[in-house]
Design a protein around this motif. Structure first.
Motif, PDB file in Angstrom:
ATOM      1  N   GLU A  70     -10.421  17.230  11.804  1.00  0.00           N
ATOM      2  CA  GLU A  70     -11.627  17.516  11.020  1.00  0.00           C
ATOM      3  C   GLU A  70     -11.298  17.615   9.540  1.00  0.00           C
ATOM      4  O   GLU A  70     -12.007  17.065   8.690  1.00  0.00           O
ATOM      5  CB  GLU A  70     -12.276  18.823  11.498  1.00  0.00           C
ATOM      6  CG  GLU A  70     -12.955  18.744  12.854  1.00  0.00           C
ATOM      7  CD  GLU A  70     -13.563  20.082  13.248  1.00  0.00           C
ATOM      8  OE1 GLU A  70     -13.956  20.849  12.334  1.00  0.00           O
ATOM      9  OE2 GLU A  70     -13.643  20.362  14.458  1.00  0.00           O
ATOM     10  N   LEU A  71     -10.217  18.328   9.231  1.00  0.00           N
ATOM     11  CA  LEU A  71      -9.803  18.467   7.840  1.00  0.00           C
ATOM     12  C   LEU A  71      -9.422  17.111   7.262  1.00  0.00           C
ATOM     13  O   LEU A  71      -9.760  16.801   6.106  1.00  0.00           O
ATOM     14  CB  LEU A  71      -8.630  19.444   7.730  1.00  0.00           C
ATOM     15  CG  LEU A  71      -8.069  19.670   6.318  1.00  0.00           C
ATOM     16  CD1 LEU A  71      -9.126  20.264   5.394  1.00  0.00           C
ATOM     17  CD2 LEU A  71      -6.837  20.580   6.363  1.00  0.00           C
ATOM     18  N   LYS A  72      -8.739  16.302   8.036  1.00  0.00           N
ATOM     19  CA  LYS A  72      -8.336  14.981   7.567  1.00  0.00           C
ATOM     20  C   LYS A  72      -9.544  14.135   7.188  1.00  0.00           C
ATOM     21  O   LYS A  72      -9.551  13.449   6.161  1.00  0.00           O
ATOM     22  CB  LYS A  72      -7.518  14.274   8.645  1.00  0.00           C
ATOM     23  CG  LYS A  72      -6.918  12.947   8.211  1.00  0.00           C
ATOM     24  CD  LYS A  72      -6.034  12.364   9.298  1.00  0.00           C
ATOM     25  CE  LYS A  72      -5.422  11.037   8.856  1.00  0.00           C
ATOM     26  NZ  LYS A  72      -4.569  10.463   9.940  1.00  0.00           N
ATOM     27  N   GLN A  73     -10.586  14.195   7.989  1.00  0.00           N
ATOM     28  CA  GLN A  73     -11.807  13.435   7.689  1.00  0.00           C
ATOM     29  C   GLN A  73     -12.460  13.930   6.392  1.00  0.00           C
ATOM     30  O   GLN A  73     -12.924  13.129   5.574  1.00  0.00           O
ATOM     31  CB  GLN A  73     -12.787  13.543   8.856  1.00  0.00           C
ATOM     32  CG  GLN A  73     -12.345  12.797  10.104  1.00  0.00           C
ATOM     33  CD  GLN A  73     -13.317  12.963  11.262  1.00  0.00           C
ATOM     34  OE1 GLN A  73     -14.453  13.396  11.068  1.00  0.00           O
ATOM     35  NE2 GLN A  73     -12.876  12.616  12.462  1.00  0.00           N
ATOM     36  N   VAL A  74     -12.492  15.252   6.225  1.00  0.00           N
ATOM     37  CA  VAL A  74     -13.066  15.814   4.998  1.00  0.00           C
ATOM     38  C   VAL A  74     -12.278  15.339   3.781  1.00  0.00           C
ATOM     39  O   VAL A  74     -12.858  14.933   2.762  1.00  0.00           O
ATOM     40  CB  VAL A  74     -13.081  17.359   5.050  1.00  0.00           C
ATOM     41  CG1 VAL A  74     -13.491  17.946   3.699  1.00  0.00           C
ATOM     42  CG2 VAL A  74     -14.018  17.854   6.140  1.00  0.00           C
ATOM     43  N   LEU A  75     -10.954  15.364   3.887  1.00  0.00           N
ATOM     44  CA  LEU A  75     -10.113  14.990   2.754  1.00  0.00           C
ATOM     45  C   LEU A  75     -10.176  13.490   2.473  1.00  0.00           C
ATOM     46  O   LEU A  75     -10.112  13.069   1.306  1.00  0.00           O
ATOM     47  CB  LEU A  75      -8.670  15.435   2.997  1.00  0.00           C
ATOM     48  CG  LEU A  75      -8.459  16.954   3.034  1.00  0.00           C
ATOM     49  CD1 LEU A  75      -7.002  17.293   3.295  1.00  0.00           C
ATOM     50  CD2 LEU A  75      -8.929  17.605   1.735  1.00  0.00           C
ATOM     51  N   GLU A  76     -10.287  12.687   3.516  1.00  0.00           N
ATOM     52  CA  GLU A  76     -10.439  11.246   3.305  1.00  0.00           C
ATOM     53  C   GLU A  76     -11.699  10.959   2.493  1.00  0.00           C
ATOM     54  O   GLU A  76     -11.683  10.175   1.533  1.00  0.00           O
ATOM     55  CB  GLU A  76     -10.496  10.515   4.650  1.00  0.00           C
ATOM     56  CG  GLU A  76      -9.147  10.393   5.339  1.00  0.00           C
ATOM     57  CD  GLU A  76      -9.253   9.773   6.713  1.00  0.00           C
ATOM     58  OE1 GLU A  76     -10.386   9.712   7.258  1.00  0.00           O
ATOM     59  OE2 GLU A  76      -8.208   9.337   7.256  1.00  0.00           O
TER      60      GLU A  76
END
Length: 307
Positions: A288-294
């Motif tokens: 989830e965090l990875k998607q937000v940061l992308e």
């Protein structure tokens, strides 16, 4: 100490990175500090809450302070984290002074809820043990009344109060009564969330967890906030700050662990490893965090970061 000044702007709180054997990874810590300096953060707080202060031996703490002071090399003030057991806090204060730190953030004592007289004596004992600057941390079981803060502010070492409670009525009492005689730091979890409420009171400094991995966005947010650019503030809330904060609140200890996960995601040399009782970020939340940061780096690009 001459020309005492409280920290201002955005404060960086490096994590404590561990290698595969659970020891402090000094190369990763150096990279963490250098990155924060390159991004223009105005102060470095080593061995604080984000640095798992509660889990560091004095030997580890000393090695981190020495490293931080050396890497920073006078570019910005270096503060340390001291607190907990009073004897241990005093030892860490001496270590901080020995290795040339600017001052320290005094974290709450362990477990016991003391009366105001006891909290005053706790802070006083640490504050007067060295000539370093002291930032009092309003948090947990060390919450000051206005009268206690006024007494402590009489010591020249006390340069600021950092608030991690969020009692805005009390914060108004503090800032109205003491004005700019001391500095004011927002230390709420993910301080960007609450900074619009703190800034008008005179809180001109905050500790930014996300600055460990997306400092350019924290800076963009803060500049927009100061310039009353509501559109940019609202967009960064929607795109970055609130989504990350929602993930942070899913597990206890994510205030620390999520920082390391974010750093790993953007390619900084820090593994998603922590010491108990903190737990690493779970795979689902990591994604989830990875998607937000992308999405964040696509909309707010940085020449130094990529996923």
């Amino acid at each position: 100490m001459d020309n005492r000044q409280a920290p201002t702007g955005i404060s960086g709180f490096p994590v404590t990175p561990y290698d595969e054997n659970g020891n402090i990874d000094k190369k990763a810590l150096t990279a963490n500090i250098e990155f924060l300096l390159e991004e223009g953060l105005e102060s470095i707080f080593i061995g604080g809450g984000a640095g798992e202060f509660h889990n560091l031996s004095n030997e580890e703490f000393e090695s981190m302070v020495k490293l931080a002071v050396s890497v920073v090399d006078g570019k910005v003030p270096v503060y340390t984290g001291v607190g907990g057991n009073l004897t241990d806090a005093l030892e860490k204060a001496q270590i901080s002074e020995k290795h040339g730190a600017e001052g320290y953030l005094i974290l709450p004592p362990y477990l016991i809820d003391g009366e105001q007289e006891g909290i005053y004596e706790y802070y006083k004992t640490i504050v007067t043990s060295t000539d370093l600057n002291a930032v009092l941390y309003q948090r947990g079981n060390a919450q000051l009344t206005l009268e206690t803060l006024k007494k402590l502010a009489e010591f020249p070492q006390v340069v600021a109060l950092k608030d991690g409670v969020g009692d805005m009525e009390l914060n108004i009492e503090f800032t109205q009564e003491l004005g700019n005689s001391i500095g004011w730091l927002n230390g709420m979890p993910m301080a960007e969330v609450t900074m619009p409420a703190y800034l008008p009171l005179g809180y001109n400094c905050y500790s930014s967890a996300i600055s460990n991995y997306i400092p350019h966005i924290s800076r963009k947010f803060y500049e927009a906030l100061k310039n009353d650019d509501k559109q940019t503030v609202n967009e960064i809330y929607e795109d970055v700050i609130l989504p990350i904060n929602r993930i942070r609140r899913k597990r206890k200890g994510y205030a620390v662990a999520l920082i390391k996960a974010g750093m790993e995601i953007v390619g900084l040399p820090v593994n998603n490893t922590v010491r108990p009782p903190v737990i690493p970020v779970e795979k689902e939340h990591y994604e989830e965090l990875k998607q937000v940061l992308e999405h964040a780096l696509e909309k707010y690009p940085s020449g130094k970061l990529s996923i």
